[in-house]
Design a protein around this motif. Structure first.
Motif, short mmCIF file in Angstrom:
data_model
loop_
_atom_site.label_atom_id
_atom_site.label_comp_id
_atom_site.label_asym_id
_atom_site.label_seq_id
_atom_site.Cartn_x
_atom_site.Cartn_y
_atom_site.Cartn_z
N ALA A 152 0.84 -1.19 0.00
CA ALA A 152 0.00 0.00 0.00
C ALA A 152 0.87 1.25 0.00
O ALA A 152 1.63 1.48 0.94
CB ALA A 152 -0.91 0.01 1.22
N VAL A 153 0.75 2.05 -1.07
CA VAL A 153 1.46 3.33 -1.13
C VAL A 153 0.57 4.37 -0.45
O VAL A 153 0.07 5.30 -1.08
CB VAL A 153 1.76 3.77 -2.58
N ALA A 154 0.39 4.22 0.84
CA ALA A 154 -0.54 5.07 1.60
C ALA A 154 0.20 6.33 2.03
O ALA A 154 0.53 6.51 3.20
CB ALA A 154 -1.10 4.31 2.78
N GLU A 155 0.42 7.23 1.09
CA GLU A 155 1.24 8.41 1.33
C GLU A 155 0.43 9.60 1.82
O GLU A 155 1.00 10.68 2.03
CB GLU A 155 2.00 8.80 0.05
N ARG A 156 -0.89 9.41 2.00
CA ARG A 156 -1.74 10.46 2.56
C ARG A 156 -2.48 9.90 3.77
O ARG A 156 -2.69 8.69 3.87
CB ARG A 156 -2.76 10.94 1.53
N GLU A 157 -2.91 10.78 4.65
CA GLU A 157 -3.60 10.33 5.85
C GLU A 157 -4.87 9.55 5.52
O GLU A 157 -5.18 8.55 6.19
CB GLU A 157 -3.94 11.52 6.74
N ASP A 158 -5.61 9.98 4.50
CA ASP A 158 -6.86 9.26 4.17
C ASP A 158 -6.56 7.85 3.71
O ASP A 158 -7.33 6.92 4.02
CB ASP A 158 -7.67 10.03 3.13
N LEU A 159 -5.45 7.66 2.99
CA LEU A 159 -5.10 6.32 2.53
C LEU A 159 -4.57 5.47 3.68
O LEU A 159 -4.90 4.28 3.79
CB LEU A 159 -4.06 6.41 1.42
N LEU A 160 -3.75 6.05 4.54
CA LEU A 160 -3.26 5.31 5.69
C LEU A 160 -4.41 4.86 6.58
O LEU A 160 -4.37 3.76 7.13
CB LEU A 160 -2.28 6.20 6.47
N ALA A 161 -5.44 5.67 6.68
CA ALA A 161 -6.60 5.32 7.50
C ALA A 161 -7.37 4.13 6.94
O ALA A 161 -8.11 3.46 7.68
CB ALA A 161 -7.54 6.53 7.62
N GLN A 162 -7.19 3.84 5.64
CA GLN A 162 -7.90 2.72 5.02
C GLN A 162 -7.19 1.39 5.19
O GLN A 162 -7.79 0.33 5.00
CB GLN A 162 -8.09 3.01 3.52
N VAL A 163 -5.92 1.43 5.56
CA VAL A 163 -5.13 0.20 5.65
C VAL A 163 -5.70 -0.81 6.63
O VAL A 163 -5.80 -2.01 6.32
CB VAL A 163 -3.65 0.53 5.96
N PRO A 164 -6.14 -0.41 7.84
CA PRO A 164 -6.72 -1.41 8.75
C PRO A 164 -7.96 -2.10 8.17
O PRO A 164 -8.15 -3.30 8.40
CB PRO A 164 -7.07 -0.59 10.00
N THR A 165 -8.77 -1.37 7.44
CA THR A 165 -9.97 -1.97 6.83
C THR A 165 -9.57 -3.06 5.84
O THR A 165 -10.15 -4.16 5.82
CB THR A 165 -10.81 -0.90 6.13
N VAL A 166 -8.60 -2.76 5.00
CA VAL A 166 -8.12 -3.74 4.02
C VAL A 166 -7.56 -4.97 4.74
O VAL A 166 -7.84 -6.12 4.36
CB VAL A 166 -7.06 -3.12 3.10
N ALA A 167 -6.79 -4.74 5.79
CA ALA A 167 -6.18 -5.86 6.52
C ALA A 167 -7.24 -6.74 7.19
O ALA A 167 -7.12 -7.97 7.17
CB ALA A 167 -5.20 -5.32 7.56
N ARG A 168 -8.25 -6.12 7.75
CA ARG A 168 -9.31 -6.91 8.40
C ARG A 168 -10.15 -7.66 7.37
O ARG A 168 -10.62 -8.77 7.62
CB ARG A 168 -10.19 -6.00 9.25
N ARG A 169 -10.33 -7.06 6.22
CA ARG A 169 -11.13 -7.69 5.17
C ARG A 169 -10.44 -8.94 4.63
O ARG A 169 -11.10 -9.89 4.20
CB ARG A 169 -11.34 -6.68 4.04
N HIS A 170 -9.10 -8.95 4.67
CA HIS A 170 -8.32 -10.07 4.13
C HIS A 170 -7.31 -10.52 5.18
O HIS A 170 -6.11 -10.24 5.06
CB HIS A 170 -7.59 -9.64 2.85
N PRO A 171 -7.74 -11.25 6.20
CA PRO A 171 -6.83 -11.61 7.29
C PRO A 171 -5.69 -12.53 6.87
O PRO A 171 -4.68 -12.61 7.57
CB PRO A 171 -7.75 -12.29 8.30
#
Length: 289
Positions: A152-171
């Motif tokens: 994840a190239v989560a270089e903005r706060e809004d993208l970094l905030a989405q990382v936990p959702t993606v991780a929980r969706r695909h354990p």
């Protein structure tokens, strides 16, 4: 797998880019984000140019990371990997918004053992919630089922905030956070600390200590990185962190040797087992060295 003849790497650079702007190489890769507005980067960078610096830094193995959302670049990185003088793996690109196409692309590259992860330039996507789309989730599940990681190239706060959702969706999917989510090293780290801790709370998320030079005061040193690195160590622990040089993008702020050494200096206060995990252990596990 390491053997007596091929010992486990001691230093792995998990974030190296190469690109050919002289016709795009044999696969005709294009890089729309490059241009005259980035004069230092707007030229061909080949692995041959970096190899002497990798040798000097004692880097045993590398991960080549995509810089274009195209299958052509995935194939180009696999081609470059095959000619690397040191073990190399590829974080490529696949059409994750189409699960069927993703599965087909993997089947077509079933003999490409070096392809171990996939990335998409989410920070350049017109849709700021691309990561959360249901079609993308289906593509990511194909990755998870195939045992590949997602970066994840989560270089903005809004993208970094989405990382936990993606991780929980695909354990069962390893999610790699590039560049520590680009902490604002010249500003207030408060919100970034919260978001990084939330990402680290998901056990299938790992992170790269990379890309920090370009968000640092200039000239930079490990001192400028220390607060962010210490926080990352505290929330992820060393066995979920790894080093990346981010060449040649890092050249915007400093040389390869200065950037790589700053990363080593920032973890110098840890014990040897922790340093070893960040230098190579985590990467060997995630990228199958």
């Amino acid at each position: 797998m390491s053997t007596a003849a091929n010992p486990a790497p001691a230093f792995i650079d998990t974030h190296v880019h190469v690109w050919d702007l002289d016709g795009g190489g044999p696969f005709g890769v294009s890089y729309p984000w490059l241009g005259d507005h980035l004069p230092l980067l707007n030229r061909t960078y080949r692995l041959d140019e970096l190899n002497p610096e990798l040798d000097a830094a004692g880097v045993d193995a590398i991960v080549l990371v995509q810089a274009a959302d195209s299958l052509a670049e995935t194939d180009e990185l696999l081609r470059v990997t095959a000619g690397s003088p040191r073990p190399a793996r590829v974080t490529g690109w696949l059409p994750l918004n189409d699960a069927g196409a993703t599965a087909a692309a993997l089947r077509a590259r079933s003999d490409a053992d070096a392809l171990v992860a996939v990335r998409h330039l989410i920070h350049d996507e017109p849709d700021p919630e691309w990561l959360l789309r249901t079609d993308v989730a289906a593509g990511m599940q194909v990755l998870a089922d195939a045992g590949l990681a997602f970066e994840a190239v989560a270089e903005r706060e809004d993208l970094l905030a989405q990382v936990p959702t993606v991780a929980r969706r695909h354990p069962n999917l390893t999610v790699v956070l590039d560049h520590l989510g680009k902490p604002p090293l010249t500003g207030d780290l408060g919100r970034w600390r919260e978001l990084l801790a939330a990402a680290a709370a998901e056990p299938n998320v790992v992170a790269k200590l990379s890309g920090l030079g370009t968000v640092s005061p200039q000239p930079f040193s490990a001192v400028d990185w220390q607060d962010a690195v210490d926080h990352a160590v505290a929330v992820f622990r060393p066995d979920r962190l790894m080093l990346g040089g981010d060449w040649p993008v890092a050249l915007l702020a400093g040389s390869y040797s200065v950037t790589w050494q700053a990363g080593l200096d920032a973890i110098a206060g840890l014990d040897e087992s922790a340093r070893a995990a960040i230098r190579a252990g985590t990467a060997a596990r995630v990228y199958r060295f």
